[in-house]
Design an enzyme around this catalytic site. Structure first.
Site, PDB file in Angstrom:
ATOM      1  N   HIS A 327       0.834  -1.199   0.000  1.00  8.51           N
ATOM      2  CA  HIS A 327       0.000   0.000   0.000  1.00  8.51           C
ATOM      3  C   HIS A 327       0.867   1.247   0.000  1.00  8.51           C
ATOM      4  O   HIS A 327       1.933   1.279   0.592  1.00  8.51           O
ATOM      5  CB  HIS A 327      -0.855   0.050   1.266  1.00  8.51           C
ATOM      6  CG  HIS A 327      -2.101  -0.769   1.200  1.00  8.51           C
ATOM      7  ND1 HIS A 327      -3.230  -0.349   0.547  1.00  8.51           N
ATOM      8  CD2 HIS A 327      -2.405  -1.977   1.722  1.00  8.51           C
ATOM      9  CE1 HIS A 327      -4.179  -1.259   0.670  1.00  8.51           C
ATOM     10  NE2 HIS A 327      -3.694  -2.266   1.383  1.00  8.51           N
ATOM     11  N   HIS A 370      -3.810  -1.115  11.769  1.00 13.08           N
ATOM     12  CA  HIS A 370      -2.874  -0.033  12.035  1.00 13.08           C
ATOM     13  C   HIS A 370      -3.367   0.880  13.153  1.00 13.08           C
ATOM     14  O   HIS A 370      -4.534   0.892  13.527  1.00 13.08           O
ATOM     15  CB  HIS A 370      -2.608   0.782  10.768  1.00 13.08           C
ATOM     16  CG  HIS A 370      -3.804   1.527  10.246  1.00 13.08           C
ATOM     17  ND1 HIS A 370      -4.887   0.907   9.677  1.00 13.08           N
ATOM     18  CD2 HIS A 370      -4.070   2.857  10.187  1.00 13.08           C
ATOM     19  CE1 HIS A 370      -5.770   1.802   9.292  1.00 13.08           C
ATOM     20  NE2 HIS A 370      -5.312   2.990   9.596  1.00 13.08           N
ATOM     21  N   GLU A 376      -9.619  10.257  12.518  1.00 14.45           N
ATOM     22  CA  GLU A 376     -10.221   9.919  11.233  1.00 14.45           C
ATOM     23  C   GLU A 376     -11.741   9.882  11.367  1.00 14.45           C
ATOM     24  O   GLU A 376     -12.275   9.087  12.135  1.00 14.45           O
ATOM     25  CB  GLU A 376      -9.726   8.555  10.735  1.00 14.45           C
ATOM     26  CG  GLU A 376      -8.224   8.483  10.537  1.00 14.45           C
ATOM     27  CD  GLU A 376      -7.776   7.094  10.084  1.00 14.45           C
ATOM     28  OE1 GLU A 376      -8.624   6.161  10.088  1.00 14.45           O
ATOM     29  OE2 GLU A 376      -6.599   6.938   9.737  1.00 14.45           O
ATOM     30  N   TYR A 385     -18.656   0.854   0.717  1.00 14.66           N
ATOM     31  CA  TYR A 385     -17.237   0.965   1.009  1.00 14.66           C
ATOM     32  C   TYR A 385     -16.821  -0.212   1.871  1.00 14.66           C
ATOM     33  O   TYR A 385     -17.374  -0.428   2.946  1.00 14.66           O
ATOM     34  CB  TYR A 385     -16.917   2.279   1.731  1.00 14.66           C
ATOM     35  CG  TYR A 385     -15.439   2.442   2.040  1.00 14.66           C
ATOM     36  CD1 TYR A 385     -14.535   2.740   1.022  1.00 14.66           C
ATOM     37  CD2 TYR A 385     -14.948   2.271   3.326  1.00 14.66           C
ATOM     38  CE1 TYR A 385     -13.183   2.873   1.287  1.00 14.66           C
ATOM     39  CE2 TYR A 385     -13.601   2.409   3.608  1.00 14.66           C
ATOM     40  CZ  TYR A 385     -12.726   2.706   2.585  1.00 14.66           C
ATOM     41  OH  TYR A 385     -11.388   2.833   2.847  1.00 14.66           O
ATOM     42  N   HIS A 406      -7.284  -0.155  14.482  1.00 17.71           N
ATOM     43  CA  HIS A 406      -8.461  -0.495  13.701  1.00 17.71           C
ATOM     44  C   HIS A 406      -8.053  -1.289  12.467  1.00 17.71           C
ATOM     45  O   HIS A 406      -6.897  -1.299  12.056  1.00 17.71           O
ATOM     46  CB  HIS A 406      -9.296   0.732  13.334  1.00 17.71           C
ATOM     47  CG  HIS A 406      -8.525   1.896  12.782  1.00 17.71           C
ATOM     48  ND1 HIS A 406      -7.745   2.713  13.555  1.00 17.71           N
ATOM     49  CD2 HIS A 406      -8.435   2.393  11.527  1.00 17.71           C
ATOM     50  CE1 HIS A 406      -7.204   3.657  12.820  1.00 17.71           C
ATOM     51  NE2 HIS A 406      -7.599   3.482  11.576  1.00 17.71           N
TER      52      HIS A 406
END
Length: 488
Positions: A327, A370, A376, A385, A406
Site C-alpha cells: 500500500h 494499524h 479519522e 465501502y 483499527h
C-alpha cells in the site's frame, strides 16, 4: 432557484469509473460540468479571477476610483493579514449596488443546541472517548421547516474558533430552501459535501450548483444562500479555523495528478437587485446573530480577486497507487488540505476513496491493521465501502481517534490472505471520504446522545486467531538449531 434539465438516470454520474468516460474518447465536444448543471463557471484553483455581469463595469488600472461606473460601490474583502506574502494573500474586490455595511444592526439569536464550537475537554458539552464510534444516517426532518442553517448539527472537532485554531465537523439536514435569508460564517471556511439532494448556492460572487459527488468550499465571511432544487437534502461539512483549504503538494508525482487545479470551478458574477427585507445570519465564535437589511445581499455586478468560492467534481480525481506491491499511505487520496501551525502535520485533510484499479501483487490488499497519529472521521456519499468493519451506509459516519487500533474483521482478513486477488476495479459506483486531522477530536453531546450512535462491534475481531502458536514445534526446532550455532 435554478431550473435544471433532469437527468434521465439520476445516478448517471455515480455509475461512471471516472469523468473521462463522459468525453467519449474525443468523439464529442468536451465539457466540464454535468449535463443538468444550469451554470457556467471559470476554471482554476487559487487564480486571480475577473467576472462582470455587465461588461465594462470593473475599473481598469485601479481598484477604488472616485466614481465606479453605474454608481456602484467598491468593497474589498481582505481575508489575510495586509502584509501577508503575495503568494498567500487572499482578497477580492466587489462592485455592488449597495455595500454590505448597509444593514440595520445585529441582535443575538438563541443558541443552536445542536451545534458546538468549543472542543476543549473542559467544556461539559463535549466528550473524550477512545471508542471506535459510528452513526447511522441522521434523519432529515419532516413537518417543521428546516433550512440549511437551522439544520446544522455538530459531530466532533478540536480547538476553538476564537483562538483561530482548530476545526469542526458537522452534518446538515434540510427540507426547505432559505427564503430571503443569507448565511455568513465568520469563524472559518466551510467544505460542504452534499450526500442526498443537490444544492443551488447563491453567493456574492455568483451561483454554484453542487450535486452528490461534488464538493463546494465557501470561505470565511462570504454570504451565501442555499436552495434545494431536488427537495430534502443531507450532507457533511468540514470547517477549519485559522487556516484555509489548498491543494496538497505533489512531491515525486510531479506536475499532475490527484485533484488537478484546472478542474476547480468558480462562479460568474450574477446580481440580484431587490428592495425588500432580508435576514443575514452570522456565526461568530460559534454563536448566531441576526442582521436585517432592505436589499438583497447578492447585488454584486462585478468582482475580481482570488478569494472566491469554488466547487469540484470528485469524479475528476486522478487516483494514483502502487503498481507493484504494498500500500501507499492514504495521503495519495488527498483532495484538499488545510495547514496547521505544525509544518509536519496538517490541521485537516479531505480524502476520497473512489473507483480505481487495484493491481498490487503478493500484497494484502484490504486496509492493514494499524494505529496512527491522526483522527479519522469517515462518511459515505453513495455506493458501498469495504474498508469499514461494520454497517456503513450513505449518510453514515465512522470515527476513530488517534492511536486507536483499527482494521477489518477476520472474515475479510482470511479471504484476502487465502487466495491471490485478481487485477480488478474496486469501489465501483461509490465515493467515500475521510476528514483526517493531526488534532484529537472531542465528541459533541448532540452526537454522543444521538439514537443514531453505535459502536464498532469489538466481537468482530474475536476470530482473529493466533496462527503463530500452531507452528510451535517448527519454531522450537528453529530456535534449537540457532542455539547450537547451526544454520537455520
Amino acid at each position: 432557484m435554478a431550473s435544471t434539465s433532469a437527468l434521465s438516470d439520476p445516478k448517471e454520474y455515480q455509475k461512471i469509473f471516472h469523468w473521462a468516460e463522459t468525453q467519449k474518447d474525443g468523439t464529442i465536444p468536451s465539457f466540464n460540468t454535468r449535463r443538468n448543471d444550469p451554470y457556467q463557471y471559470q476554471a482554476g484553483f487559487g487564480n486571480s479571477f475577473v467576472s462582470e455581469a455587465v461588461p465594462g463595469t470593473i475599473p481598469q488600472g485601479q481598484n477604488s476610483p472616485r466614481n465606479v461606473r453605474f454608481g456602484l460601490y467598491a468593497e474589498q474583502i481582505t481575508a489575510t493579514a495586509f502584509v501577508a506574502p503575495r503568494h498567500c494573500n487572499k482578497k477580492a474586490w466587489l462592485y455592488r449596488a449597495r455595500p454590505a455595511v448597509a444593514h440595520q444592526g445585529f441582535t443575538d439569536l438563541p443558541d443552536n443546541k445542536d451545534t458546538e464550537s468549543n472542543f476543549l475537554p473542559m467544556n461539559p458539552r463535549v466528550r473524550v472517548s477512545p471508542t471506535q464510534l459510528a452513526w447511522h444516517p441522521f434523519e432529515i426532518p419532516t413537518g417543521e421547516e428546516t433550512d440549511f442553517v437551522s439544520g446544522l448539527k455538530t459531530v466532533a472537532g478540536s480547538g476553538d474558533p476564537t483562538l483561530r485554531e482548530g476545526l469542526a465537523t458537522h452534518v446538515y439536514t434540510a427540507n426547505t430552501s432559505m427564503k430571503k435569508k443569507a448565511f455568513v460564517n465568520s469563524d472559518g471556511e466551510f467544505l460542504i459535501i452534499p450526500q442526498q439532494g443537490a444544492l443551488d448556492i447563491q453567493t456574492e460572487f455568483g451561483p454554484l450548483f453542487v450535486q452528490p459527488g461534488e464538493i463546494v468550499v465557501i470561505q470565511r465571511g462570504i454570504r451565501f444562500r442555499v436552495e434545494l432544487p431536488d427537495g430534502p437534502s443531507r450532507g457533511y461539512i468540514l470547517e477549519v479555523w485559522g487556516s484555509y483549504f489548498e491543494l496538497p503538494e505533489l512531491g515525486p508525482l510531479g506536475a499532475n495528478g490527484l485533484a488537478n487545479a484546472r478542474d476547480f470551478l468558480t462562479p460568474h458574477a450574477k446580481y440580484e437587485i431587490s428592495q425588500e427585507p432580508w435576514e443575514i445570519i452570522y456565526k461568530l465564535g460559534g454563536k448566531f446573530f441576526r442582521s436585517t437589511q432592505n436589499h438583497s445581499p447578492f447585488d454584486v455586478v462585478a468582482w475580481h480577486g482570488n478569494y472566491v468560492p469554488y466547487k469540484y467534481d470528485l469524479t475528476k480525481f486522478v487516483n494514483v497507487g502502487s503498481i507493484s506491491v504494498d500500500h501507499i499511505d492514504p495521503s495519495i487520496f488527498c483532495v484538499l488540505t488545510a495547514k496547521s501551525r505544525d509544518l509536519t502535520a496538517p490541521l485537516a485533510d479531505f480524502l476520497i476513496f473512489s473507483p480505481r484499479w487495484d493491481v498490487a501483487s503478493h500484497t494484502y490488499r484490504p486496509p492493514y491493521y494499524h494505529r496512527n497519529a491522526a483522527s479519522e472521521l469517515m462518511g459515505l456519499i453513495y455506493g458501498e465501502y469495504g474498508g469499514r468493519s461494520d454497517a456503513f451506509n450513505p449518510g453514515s459516519i465512522s470515527f476513530e481517534c488517534g492511536m486507536v487500533p483499527h482494521g477489518v474483521a477476520y472474515e475479510q482478513f482470511k479471504a484476502a490472505t487465502e487466495n491471490p486477488p485478481p487485477v480488478m476495479q474496486i469501489s465501483p459506483a461509490s465515493i467515500a471520504f475521510m476528514f483526517e486531522s493531526s488534532r484529537p477530536f472531542t465528541i459533541t453531546d448532540y452526537a454522543w446522545n444521538s439514537e443514531k450512535r453505535h459502536e464498532h462491534e469489538p466481537k468482530m475481531w474475536d476470530n482473529l486467531v493466533d496462527n503463530f502458536s500452531k507452528h510451535a514445534k517448527e519454531i522450537e526446532e528453529i530456535l534449537a538449531k540457532k542455539a547450537q550455532g547451526l544454520r537455520v
